[in-house]
Design an enzyme around this catalytic site. Structure first.
Site, short mmCIF file in Angstrom:
data_model
loop_
_atom_site.label_atom_id
_atom_site.label_comp_id
_atom_site.label_asym_id
_atom_site.label_seq_id
_atom_site.Cartn_x
_atom_site.Cartn_y
_atom_site.Cartn_z
N ASP A 22 -47.81 81.24 -2.30
CA ASP A 22 -46.50 81.81 -2.65
C ASP A 22 -46.55 83.31 -2.34
O ASP A 22 -46.92 84.12 -3.18
CB ASP A 22 -46.19 81.56 -4.12
CG ASP A 22 -44.73 81.79 -4.45
OD1 ASP A 22 -44.00 82.27 -3.57
OD2 ASP A 22 -44.32 81.47 -5.58
N ALA A 23 -46.19 83.65 -1.09
CA ALA A 23 -46.33 85.02 -0.62
C ALA A 23 -45.00 85.69 -0.31
O ALA A 23 -44.90 86.91 -0.34
CB ALA A 23 -47.19 85.03 0.66
N LYS A 24 -43.97 84.90 0.04
CA LYS A 24 -42.62 85.40 0.34
C LYS A 24 -42.66 86.49 1.41
O LYS A 24 -42.02 87.52 1.29
CB LYS A 24 -41.93 85.89 -0.93
CG LYS A 24 -41.80 84.81 -2.01
CD LYS A 24 -41.12 85.33 -3.25
CE LYS A 24 -40.98 84.24 -4.31
NZ LYS A 24 -42.26 83.84 -4.92
N ARG A 25 -43.39 86.22 2.48
CA ARG A 25 -43.59 87.21 3.53
C ARG A 25 -42.55 87.08 4.64
O ARG A 25 -41.98 86.03 4.86
CB ARG A 25 -44.98 87.05 4.16
CG ARG A 25 -46.14 87.32 3.23
CD ARG A 25 -46.25 88.78 2.84
NE ARG A 25 -47.58 89.09 2.32
CZ ARG A 25 -47.92 89.09 1.05
NH1 ARG A 25 -47.01 88.80 0.15
NH2 ARG A 25 -49.14 89.39 0.67
#
Length: 270
Positions: free
Chosen positions: A97-100
């Site tokens: 879960d990095a939302k990059r």
């Protein structure tokens, strides 16, 4: 190795579960900032969560922020957790879960770090910069791209509900991902559990595509509402995440088992 979707589907069949457990350590879990101490304490926490819950899950989902906030010790702990999962539970997919998202070589570097160094099977991504920013992720046929679409936070409507061509922006994102970005079949969407009406709409818009669904429990989403609105015709299509609802329990195995069973009961009553 197979694709992420194939591995996820196989794990769902093996475990009989749609539950994903978030490996998100509480901010006060580790005191002090000595690298070795942080690494070892966070790793042991993660190992305990995994060992107690693995038989009940279709996936695990570490949120990178909780590890990055602890500096080099936190990243080292996450690397050890990923090595442990790869060694002890190689059949369980792991979603970072990095939302990059970023442009050019920066996005390429993110993809290398998340997929090649840390070894995530899939990562969460922001669509805001457009397809070219996500191409280094989208081009990884064997990996999953979990794209933010209709989130569960209260301020989501600030942008997601804005009308574009007479439809909310989040619906445009859903259709764009399904019809244009998913050419390799490796895309998923994040749709929050707190919005079952929108979850139903999303299912109608994108067909069988799998959704990562946060927000069940403390945030207010209900299992019945999620399953009624979001299951695809094959009885799958959902990865239902729980973090605090499991990891803050004094008996994590029981909490995960009860939630997995509740999901399956609701699926059976559908």
């Amino acid at each position: 190795m197979g694709t992420f979707s194939e591995r996820l589907s196989a794990r769902m069949e093996e475990s009989g579960s749609l539950l994903c457990v978030g490996l998100d350590p509480a901010p006060d879990l580790v005191f002090g900032d000595e690298t070795g101490r942080v690494r070892d304490a966070l790793f042991e926490w993660g190992r305990q969560v995994i060992s107690q819950t693995h038989r009940f899950v279709c996936a695990f989902k570490p949120n990178l922020a909780f590890y990055e906030a602890r500096g080099s010790g936190g990243i080292a702990a996450l690397e050890r957790i990923m090595e442990y999962l790869g060694s002890e539970h190689p059949g369980i997919p792991v979603i970072g879960d990095a939302k990059r998202a970023d442009i050019g070589t920066t996005s390429e570097a993110y993809a290398v770090f998340l997929f090649d160094r840390l070894g995530f099977d899939a990562v969460t991504l922001s669509p805001w910069l457009g397809r070219d920013a996500l191409r280094p992720f989208l081009d990884r046929r064997e990996r999953g791209c979990v794209i933010l679409c209709r989130t569960s936070n209260p301020g989501a409507d600030d942008l997601q509900a804005l009308e574009v061509g007479g439809k909310p922006l989040w619906q445009r994102v859903a259709r764009m991902v399904a019809e244009e970005w998913n050419s390799l079949g490796n895309c998923l969407l994040v749709i929050g559990a707190t919005r079952p009406r929108d979850l139903r709409t999303a299912r109608r818009l994108v067909g069988d595509m799998t959704f990562l669904v946060p927000g069940v429990g403390p945030q207010g989403g209900t299992l019945d509402g999620v399953l009624e609105a979001g299951l695809n015709p094959h009885g799958k299509g959902l990865v239902i995440n729980s973090s605090r609802g499991v990891t803050t329990s004094s008996d994590m195995a029981r909490a995960a088992g009860q939630m997995a069973a509740a999901i399956n009961t609701a699926r059976g009553n559908r």
